[in-house]
Design a protein around this motif. Sequence first.
Motif, PDB file in Angstrom:
ATOM      1  N   ALA A  41       5.697 -10.169  -2.969  1.00  0.00           N
ATOM      2  CA  ALA A  41       6.822 -10.018  -3.885  1.00  0.00           C
ATOM      3  C   ALA A  41       6.590  -8.815  -4.796  1.00  0.00           C
ATOM      4  O   ALA A  41       7.501  -8.013  -5.023  1.00  0.00           O
ATOM      5  CB  ALA A  41       6.995 -11.287  -4.719  1.00  0.00           C
ATOM      6  N   LEU A  43       4.699  -6.140  -4.184  1.00  0.00           N
ATOM      7  CA  LEU A  43       4.791  -4.878  -3.446  1.00  0.00           C
ATOM      8  C   LEU A  43       6.216  -4.597  -2.986  1.00  0.00           C
ATOM      9  O   LEU A  43       6.702  -3.470  -3.058  1.00  0.00           O
ATOM     10  CB  LEU A  43       3.870  -4.907  -2.223  1.00  0.00           C
ATOM     11  CG  LEU A  43       2.369  -4.885  -2.475  1.00  0.00           C
ATOM     12  CD1 LEU A  43       1.624  -5.031  -1.154  1.00  0.00           C
ATOM     13  CD2 LEU A  43       1.959  -3.580  -3.149  1.00  0.00           C
ATOM     14  N   GLN A  44       6.876  -5.638  -2.503  1.00  0.00           N
ATOM     15  CA  GLN A  44       8.149  -5.392  -1.814  1.00  0.00           C
ATOM     16  C   GLN A  44       9.356  -5.477  -2.735  1.00  0.00           C
ATOM     17  O   GLN A  44      10.410  -4.973  -2.409  1.00  0.00           O
ATOM     18  CB  GLN A  44       8.310  -6.388  -0.655  1.00  0.00           C
ATOM     19  CG  GLN A  44       7.206  -6.227   0.374  1.00  0.00           C
ATOM     20  CD  GLN A  44       7.538  -6.910   1.671  1.00  0.00           C
ATOM     21  OE1 GLN A  44       7.648  -8.127   1.703  1.00  0.00           O
ATOM     22  NE2 GLN A  44       7.697  -6.137   2.726  1.00  0.00           N
ATOM     23  N   LEU A  45       9.197  -6.152  -3.857  1.00  0.00           N
ATOM     24  CA  LEU A  45      10.357  -6.297  -4.727  1.00  0.00           C
ATOM     25  C   LEU A  45      10.256  -5.423  -5.975  1.00  0.00           C
ATOM     26  O   LEU A  45      11.255  -4.955  -6.484  1.00  0.00           O
ATOM     27  CB  LEU A  45      10.548  -7.759  -5.131  1.00  0.00           C
ATOM     28  CG  LEU A  45      10.706  -8.741  -3.955  1.00  0.00           C
ATOM     29  CD1 LEU A  45      10.941 -10.150  -4.464  1.00  0.00           C
ATOM     30  CD2 LEU A  45      11.857  -8.313  -3.046  1.00  0.00           C
ATOM     31  N   GLU A  47       7.669  -2.785  -6.467  1.00  0.00           N
ATOM     32  CA  GLU A  47       7.104  -1.445  -6.278  1.00  0.00           C
ATOM     33  C   GLU A  47       7.811  -0.698  -5.151  1.00  0.00           C
ATOM     34  O   GLU A  47       7.331   0.330  -4.682  1.00  0.00           O
ATOM     35  CB  GLU A  47       5.606  -1.546  -5.953  1.00  0.00           C
ATOM     36  CG  GLU A  47       4.772  -2.060  -7.085  1.00  0.00           C
ATOM     37  CD  GLU A  47       4.389  -0.964  -8.050  1.00  0.00           C
ATOM     38  OE1 GLU A  47       3.485  -0.183  -7.754  1.00  0.00           O
ATOM     39  OE2 GLU A  47       5.029  -0.876  -9.118  1.00  0.00           O
ATOM     40  N   THR A  48       8.933  -1.245  -4.713  1.00  0.00           N
ATOM     41  CA  THR A  48       9.605  -0.683  -3.539  1.00  0.00           C
ATOM     42  C   THR A  48       9.851   0.813  -3.662  1.00  0.00           C
ATOM     43  O   THR A  48       9.556   1.585  -2.748  1.00  0.00           O
ATOM     44  CB  THR A  48      10.952  -1.377  -3.336  1.00  0.00           C
ATOM     45  OG1 THR A  48      10.769  -2.760  -3.537  1.00  0.00           O
ATOM     46  CG2 THR A  48      11.497  -1.104  -1.959  1.00  0.00           C
ATOM     47  N   ARG A  50       8.501   3.175  -5.410  1.00  0.00           N
ATOM     48  CA  ARG A  50       7.326   4.029  -5.319  1.00  0.00           C
ATOM     49  C   ARG A  50       6.881   4.172  -3.854  1.00  0.00           C
ATOM     50  O   ARG A  50       6.609   5.274  -3.376  1.00  0.00           O
ATOM     51  CB  ARG A  50       6.200   3.420  -6.147  1.00  0.00           C
ATOM     52  CG  ARG A  50       5.021   4.352  -6.320  1.00  0.00           C
ATOM     53  CD  ARG A  50       3.925   3.697  -7.120  1.00  0.00           C
ATOM     54  NE  ARG A  50       2.673   3.797  -6.431  1.00  0.00           N
ATOM     55  CZ  ARG A  50       1.757   2.833  -6.405  1.00  0.00           C
ATOM     56  NH1 ARG A  50       1.965   1.702  -7.039  1.00  0.00           N
ATOM     57  NH2 ARG A  50       0.636   3.006  -5.757  1.00  0.00           N
ATOM     58  N   PHE A  51       6.858   3.066  -3.149  1.00  0.00           N
ATOM     59  CA  PHE A  51       6.377   3.122  -1.763  1.00  0.00           C
ATOM     60  C   PHE A  51       7.410   3.757  -0.838  1.00  0.00           C
ATOM     61  O   PHE A  51       7.055   4.389   0.151  1.00  0.00           O
ATOM     62  CB  PHE A  51       5.983   1.725  -1.287  1.00  0.00           C
ATOM     63  CG  PHE A  51       4.699   1.249  -1.886  1.00  0.00           C
ATOM     64  CD1 PHE A  51       3.515   1.919  -1.623  1.00  0.00           C
ATOM     65  CD2 PHE A  51       4.661   0.161  -2.723  1.00  0.00           C
ATOM     66  CE1 PHE A  51       2.324   1.497  -2.188  1.00  0.00           C
ATOM     67  CE2 PHE A  51       3.473  -0.261  -3.292  1.00  0.00           C
ATOM     68  CZ  PHE A  51       2.305   0.412  -3.019  1.00  0.00           C
ATOM     69  N   GLU A  52       8.680   3.589  -1.180  1.00  0.00           N
ATOM     70  CA  GLU A  52       9.705   4.264  -0.372  1.00  0.00           C
ATOM     71  C   GLU A  52       9.525   5.764  -0.454  1.00  0.00           C
ATOM     72  O   GLU A  52       9.643   6.486   0.529  1.00  0.00           O
ATOM     73  CB  GLU A  52      11.106   3.891  -0.873  1.00  0.00           C
ATOM     74  CG  GLU A  52      11.690   2.712  -0.131  1.00  0.00           C
ATOM     75  CD  GLU A  52      13.022   2.261  -0.705  1.00  0.00           C
ATOM     76  OE1 GLU A  52      13.457   2.842  -1.713  1.00  0.00           O
ATOM     77  OE2 GLU A  52      13.599   1.318  -0.152  1.00  0.00           O
TER      78      GLU A  52
END
Lengths: 652, 384
Positions: A41, A43-45, A47-48, A50-52
């Motif tokens: 949650a 990472l994917q919700l 920090e999306t 930043r990682f995108e």
Amino acid sequence: MTQPAIFFAEVNERQGVFHRRAILLGGFAGLGITALGARLAYLQLFETQRFEKLATSNQFNFKLAPAPRGVIVDRNGAVLAANRPNFRLMVARDKGLDTEATLKTLANFVPLDEARQRRLLRDINTAPKRAPVSVMEDMSWEQFSAINVRAPELPGVSADVGEVRVYPHGGAFAHVIGYVAKVNKEDIDKTPNPDPIMLHPGFRIGKQGVEKALDAELRGRPGAHKVEVDANGREVRHDQDGDIPAVPGQEVQLTLDVDIQNRALEVFGEESGGAVMMDCRTGDILCMTSAPSFDANRFVRGLTGAEYRALAGYERKPLLDKCLSGLYPPGSTFKTMTALAILMAGISPEERVGCGGGMQFGGRFFHCHKRGGHGSQNLNDAIKNSCDTYFYSMSLRVGPDRIAQAARAFGLGQTFDIGIPGQKKGTVPDPAWKKRYFSKNEAQQPWWPGENLSYAIGQGYLQVNCLQLAVMTARLANTDYKALNPRLIKSVGGKEWPRGSDVPDLPFPREYIDRVRAGMAAVTEAGGTAFRASQLGLGDILMAGKTGTAQVRNYDSGGSRGKGGAWGLRDHGLFVAFAPLDVPRYALAVIVQHGMGGSTAAAPRAREIMRTALLKDPELISRIQKPLPMPEIVPDLELDTVPAVSTTQAAE
Amino acid sequence: MTVSALTRPGERDRLIVKLSELDWVFILVLCLIAGAGSLMLFSIAGSSWSPWAAAHLSRFGICLVMMIALAMIDIRVWFALAYPVYGLGLLLLVAVEAVGDVRLGAQRWLSIGGFSFQPSEVMKLGIVLALARLYHGVSAERARLSWWLLVPAAMIGAPVLLVAHQPDLGTAMLIALTGGAIVMLAGLSWKVIGVALAAFLAVIPPFVMFGMHDYQRQRVLTFLDPESDPSGSGYHILQSMIALGSGGLLGKGYGLGSQSQLNFLPEKQTDFIFATLAEEFGFVGCVSVLVLYAAVIFMALRTSYLSHSHFGRLAAAGVTATFTLYVLINGAMVMGLAPVVGVPMPMLSYGGTVMLTVMIGFGLVQSVRVHRYAEVTSGKGSFV
């Protein structure tokens, strides 16, 4: 209700402990999985974004693409340097590719002999992985398409269309415009903040002349292709919409004229030397030719070692720019300057000197070029006949400082801001200079009176380049008596550069300059040293000038007096000229290295170059092609009788 | 009533009864996980069944049949085979020490007749069976706190040391933790657990610094600070986290994960398959798969609850512990919570060895379920 008692009989301490502990294990597993879910949650919700961003920067690369280099044109817009498409074949090494076999296959489509294959294989193996190495430039369309069709079966091979510099006039502009070539290590080392485009295999950098001096303006701003790459850097897709367009380089317009320049190189033939023509109203350089020349296109492609050695080793030095970098004694062309110094010294131009073929001074006999002597000479006669004795004699009264002053005022001994490097200043000597020059050797420092004699006829320490001689002539011929400056670059990107005529007047009385001009006019009149060689054949448009024959060694040792023998020991032939005589427009200086005589080697060439310029000038053409006077109209009485009568009646 | 059928000796030995007693929901969940694995393997191969997706599915099919077949084997046969399997595993580990192949710098593989395998995989099952067998005949008192505990300690220690020496720290840790879990489940005193845990934590830093090989230490240090070496050892963790994070709530779409499709993700078909799933299906997809894993764990654990024999309980729970460890270790690694160790996500990752091990384990679990009322005797006493 019929459940057997066995469920309960099993219950013992071990089972109880196990059950409690198993719940603990289940709790631990649940906790672990919940922790993973929480991490997901985060990472994917949260920090999306930043990682995108990181994923996108992984996925896309911007590949630089050089901008089209600016075109160089002459004063009328004729193209002197342009770009043409270049079909390139490139090979890159990569994991699992057999480069050697690839080259062998390619040899079926394009000429690649064994030796070249070996050299390429070495180049490719030392290049970084997947960095394309040029295997062949300038493929024909057939070769290009043959390779492109087979590209899928040839991994690592790519064929693309780049741009290559082309100089349509070959050698005529090689020294002025220079050439472009591949970037080498020194180019990168000496640039403080090297542009990444410099590492692009298709990029070329200006190496000489205008191409070097205006490299930044000509280069433009590189664009970029947006490409999708995989983890190994291989291109997967090209995103056309994401491309950044390149900004093409600026157009550079020179003041040169393509016809005059070409003609100048033509008339030199096999001879070595330089010719500079200036517009003596504006200072624009119309022609700046150094001969022999070389084909700049060969340098773009890359010279072989043998080609370069042949060019560099030839005694007539094709690589040297003789207009800017070659220094020569001006010889008798310098007598124009000595004449001015004589006038400035207050000596009357009518004062006469008797010439008996030379003059005895300081225990040495100084010859006049005419062994028999010129007889009694005033200033005008002395310029016309190029009488050395007159100038020897006067030089003792004028002194070196006045001569140097005149020479410097007319542009000798200095460099000009014409936008390209490579000019040599040469030497305009005077006692102060000599003292400086021989600061280590006191015995050499004093200025000997005998030096005045050779100075007066343009010999001794005096050294000039061809551009300086042209500037000197243009200043002499300028109708406004201005200290004209030469201009080579007319405009860059449509913005005009300062003109050479926005300058102060020459620091000499106008009548003195007129005297020198009159002397130069006499040179090309009947009896003058360049009479025959300077007849233009263009009606009343005449050329004035001054010949010069400069020694390259001391004749006292005897021999052929510089009129023959080994090429490197012959005299230089010089000629400076302007035309038309009445309203000067074009000033010209021609040096024929080891050409033996000013009137025989330089003046005829100057005449041809001058004619080309005059015949291209529309105003002069109309002057040359003077229409015949209109015949008087005589009315035909018989035909006009009736209306004539009626008119008469009406009038009455 | 099937439950009552199982309680009736004679009837419960019939094959049809046994088959109907299998946990079919459990099997369905396994199929879903393996299916999700194939789905991802199909995607990362560029929408192609080869080289992974088809092989993964067919392997799972074979393993499933084998699991069911193993489930039919009487729990007492498993019981009888427990020590021999452990002994064989130990023997093979010694053999690999002596004559094993060196692959990727580690001595893990043993070739027998052209067929190579890792003996440490045998030991994963062997340790569960042997410890369950051992504790089956031991009173709660001894299992809690006694000198006798040195026996299970030695049984765990021997294979762990051998595997660690190969060196395969991941597997060694897995065996140690599985063994530890069984010892704990059997009722080890909390004091001992506390002391062991404290000792373990105290030993880690010096071990990392002095006991590890360079590449192992590098992995641990990189894990502690992944940005220190983004193109080297930190690359895997960083790329995996980028894949996960950029997936977002709903993912980039099937077949559209740039990280996995463009090979930025290392080992995408094996250890990092979960990251590709996360990239293409997002948080929703990941949580769904985690729920499936949780379901497997709880159903397997429930089976251990149902067993009437201590051997069955401990064996089923041991297998569950191994499986849980796989999931948690791989998940933590993919999400950047643990150093990179070669532990795959069971059933989801491509790779035959782990699937075989796990499915044999689940065969044991299902056998425990099917034979939960069977009386197991050690031969020495009547601990049922």
